[in-house]
Design an enzyme around this catalytic site. Structure first.
Site, PDB file in Angstrom:
ATOM      1  N   HIS A  25       2.384   2.428 -20.372  1.00 28.51           N
ATOM      2  CA  HIS A  25       1.119   2.379 -19.634  1.00 28.51           C
ATOM      3  C   HIS A  25       1.357   2.031 -18.177  1.00 28.51           C
ATOM      4  CE1 HIS A  25      -2.345   3.095 -22.182  1.00 28.51           C
ATOM      5  NE2 HIS A  25      -1.743   2.482 -23.182  1.00 28.51           N
TER       6      HIS A  25
ATOM      7  N   HIS B  41      -4.295  -5.004 -28.942  1.00 23.08           N
ATOM      8  CA  HIS B  41      -4.052  -4.186 -30.134  1.00 23.08           C
ATOM      9  C   HIS B  41      -3.182  -4.988 -31.096  1.00 23.08           C
ATOM     10  CE1 HIS B  41      -4.303  -1.304 -26.665  1.00 23.08           C
ATOM     11  NE2 HIS B  41      -5.186  -0.739 -27.469  1.00 23.08           N
TER      12      HIS B  41
ATOM     13  N   ASP C 114      -6.167   5.050 -29.439  1.00 21.50           N
ATOM     14  CA  ASP C 114      -6.230   5.360 -28.014  1.00 21.50           C
ATOM     15  C   ASP C 114      -7.001   6.640 -27.749  1.00 21.50           C
ATOM     16  OD1 ASP C 114      -4.895   3.177 -27.024  1.00 21.50           O
ATOM     17  OD2 ASP C 114      -2.952   4.174 -26.840  1.00 21.50           O
TER      18      ASP C 114
END
Length: 406
Positions: A228, A294, A327
Site C-alpha cells: 500500500h 484487518h 479490499d
C-alpha cells in the site's frame, strides 16, 4: 476560508500540478473516462458494485425506526427515526495508485442510505499536464456508483473546501474516505464544522496462525498490505516458531518477483512484525489489544476463535477468506479504522450516513404526571424558567404569576 477557490487552485497547482480553473468534472470527461476503461475492468467494477450494494441494503434493513414506545407516564409516546444526512463528500485518494475500488466503497452505502447530495473528489493525475483530470478508472467507478457531483481536487485543500465552502464548491455535512497523513489531519481539524467518519492512519493487517496455515497465503497477504505504502504494516502472530521461520523465507522469495517490491520491502523492513505466542488464546488477547484494521484467522477452529475477538476493523475467518477480497469485491466495506481506532469504532457502513433522531409526544395527562418531577429537578439545578415551563403544563389554567408564587 478567506481566499476560497483561489487558495484551492494555488494549493492544487503547488502539490498536484493541477492548473484547472474549473474543479467540477464535466459530463464529457466522465464519458471519455468510461470509454477508456477496459471491458474486463468495467465488468469487475460492476460485480463489486453489485456486492457492495447488496450488503449495504441488507445492513440498512437492520436499522429500524422505533415508533410509539410507551414510556412510564400514561399518554407519553417516544420513538426515533433514522434519517440520512443531507450531503456528503466521498474523498477518493490518488497517491501512488488509482484506488478506484474506494470510489465504489464510499458512494454506494451513501446512495443506499439515501443521502440527497453525494459529492466526490479525487486529486488529478500528476504529470498529466495542466489540464489533467482524475484517473479514468476512478472517474468511471464514481459515475457507476452514482455520485451526483465529481470534483478534480484533492489533498488538504479539498477537505477545507468541502468543509467551509467556496464559490465553486458547496460545503457538505459529512466527509468520508481515506487519505494520506495530511488529509487525515485536515479532517481532524475540520471536525465540528463538518462530520467525519474517523481519522485513519496507514493501512495494517494482523494475521493469527498456527502450524496448519498455508505459508504462501500468509506471506502473500502480508505483502499485499505492505505494498500500500511505505508506512503500511503487516503483522503475523503465530503459535509455531518453525512456521514463523518458513514465512520469513517465503516473504523473501515472493519479494523477488513482486513488481511493487520497492514499496513493500521498505514497509516490511521498517514496520513488519512476526511474533510467536505460547497459545492461540494469547494471540487473540494480543489482537484485541492491538485492534488492527484487518484481522485474519488462518488457524484451526477459526470460527470458535472469532467469538473471542472484539477489536478489529474487518475480520477474515479461515485461509480462503483473503483480505484482498474485502479490499475489492466481496461486498463488505474496506474503509476501516486504523491505529487502534477499532477499540471504539467500526468501519464505514450505511449507518455512517444516517442520523438517529429521537422524538416524543405527550398528552395533558402525561404532562401532569411528569411536571412535578421535572420541576423539582429544574429547581435543584437553579433553572427557574425550566421549572416554570414544567409547572405551567401541570396547571395550564394558572398564570405565570400564579406559578411563580406557588
Amino acid at each position: 476560508r478567506q481566499r476560497g477557490d483561489a487558495a484551492v487552485a494555488a494549493y492544487s497547482k503547488r502539490f498536484d500540478g493541477s492548473e484547472r480553473a474549473t474543479f467540477r468534472v464535466s459530463a464529457d470527461e466522465v464519458e471519455q473516462a468510461r470509454l477508456s476503461v477496459g471491458a474486463a475492468e468495467l465488468a469487475a467494477m460492476r460485480q463489486a458494485l453489485e456486492n457492495i450494494r447488496a450488503f449495504a441494503r441488507a445492513q440498512r434493513e437492520t436499522i429500524t425506526d422505533l415508533t410509539d414506545f410507551k414510556a412510564g407516564a400514561e399518554g407519553l409516546l417516544m420513538g426515533h427515526t433514522n434519517v440520512a444526512v443531507d450531503s456528503a463528500l466521498c474523498y477518493v485518494p490518488g497517491g501512488a495508485y488509482p484506488l478506484f475500488s474506494t470510489a465504489l466503497m464510499l458512494v454506494t452505502p451513501a446512495k443506499v442510505a439515501g443521502v440527497r447530495r453525494i459529492a466526490a473528489c479525487s486529486p488529478v493525475e500528476k504529470g498529466a499536464g495542466k489540464n489533467a483530470g482524475i484517473n479514468a478508472k476512478t472517474l468511471a467507478a464514481l459515475d457507476l456508483a452514482g455520485a451526483d457531483e465529481i470534483y478534480a481536487v484533492g489533498g488538504v485543500q479539498a477537505i477545507a473546501a468541502f468543509a467551509y465552502g467556496t464559490a465553486q464548491i458547496k460545503p457538505v455535512d459529512l466527509i468520508v474516505g481515506p487519505g494520506n497523513r495530511y488529509v487525515a489531519e485536515a479532517k481532524r481539524q475540520c471536525y465540528g464544522k463538518v462530520g467525519i467518519d474517523f481519522v485513519a492512519g496507514p493501512s495494517e493487517v494482523l494475521i493469527i496462525t498456527d502450524s496448519t496455515a498455508n505459508v504462501s497465503f500468509v506471506a502473500a497477504d502480508l505483502l499485499a498490505q505492505c505494498e500500500h505504502d511505505t508506512q503500511a504494516q503487516g503483522i503475523l502472530v503465530t503459535t509455531d516458531d518453525e512456521f514463523a521461520k518458513k514465512v520469513l523465507v517465503e516473504l523473501e522469495n515472493q519479494l523477488k518477483t513482486l513488481p511493487t517490491a520497492s514499496v513493500a520491502r521498505q514497509s516490511w523492513d521498517n514496520f513488519g512484525e512476526i511474533l510467536v505466542a505460547d497459545t492461540i488464546d494469547e494471540a487473540a488477547a494480543f489482537a484485541n489489544e492491538r485492534a488492527p484494521e484487518h484481522l485474519e484467522l488462518q488457524c484451526q477452529n477459526a470460527e470458535q476463535l472469532a467469538k473471542d475477538l472484539r477489536n478489529y476493523g474487518s475480520l477474515f475467518i479461515g485461509q480462503w477468506s483473503a483480505e484482498v477480497f474485502g479490499d475489492y469485491i466481496s461486498g463488505a466495506n474496506h474503509t476501516l479504522p486504523t491505529v487502534q481506532a477499532a477499540r471504539y469504532t467500526g468501519g464505514l457502513w450505511v449507518g455512517t450516513f444516517l442520523k438517529t433522531l429521537c422524538w416524543q409526544k405527550a398528552n395533558r395527562a402525561a404532562a401532569c404526571a411528569l411536571a412535578a418531577g421535572a420541576q423539582t429537578m429544574a429547581n435543584g439545578e437553579g433553572l427557574a424558567a425550566h421549572a416554570r415551563a414544567a409547572a405551567l403544563r401541570a396547571a395550564p389554567e394558572k398564570t405565570t404569576e400564579d406559578v411563580a408564587t406557588s
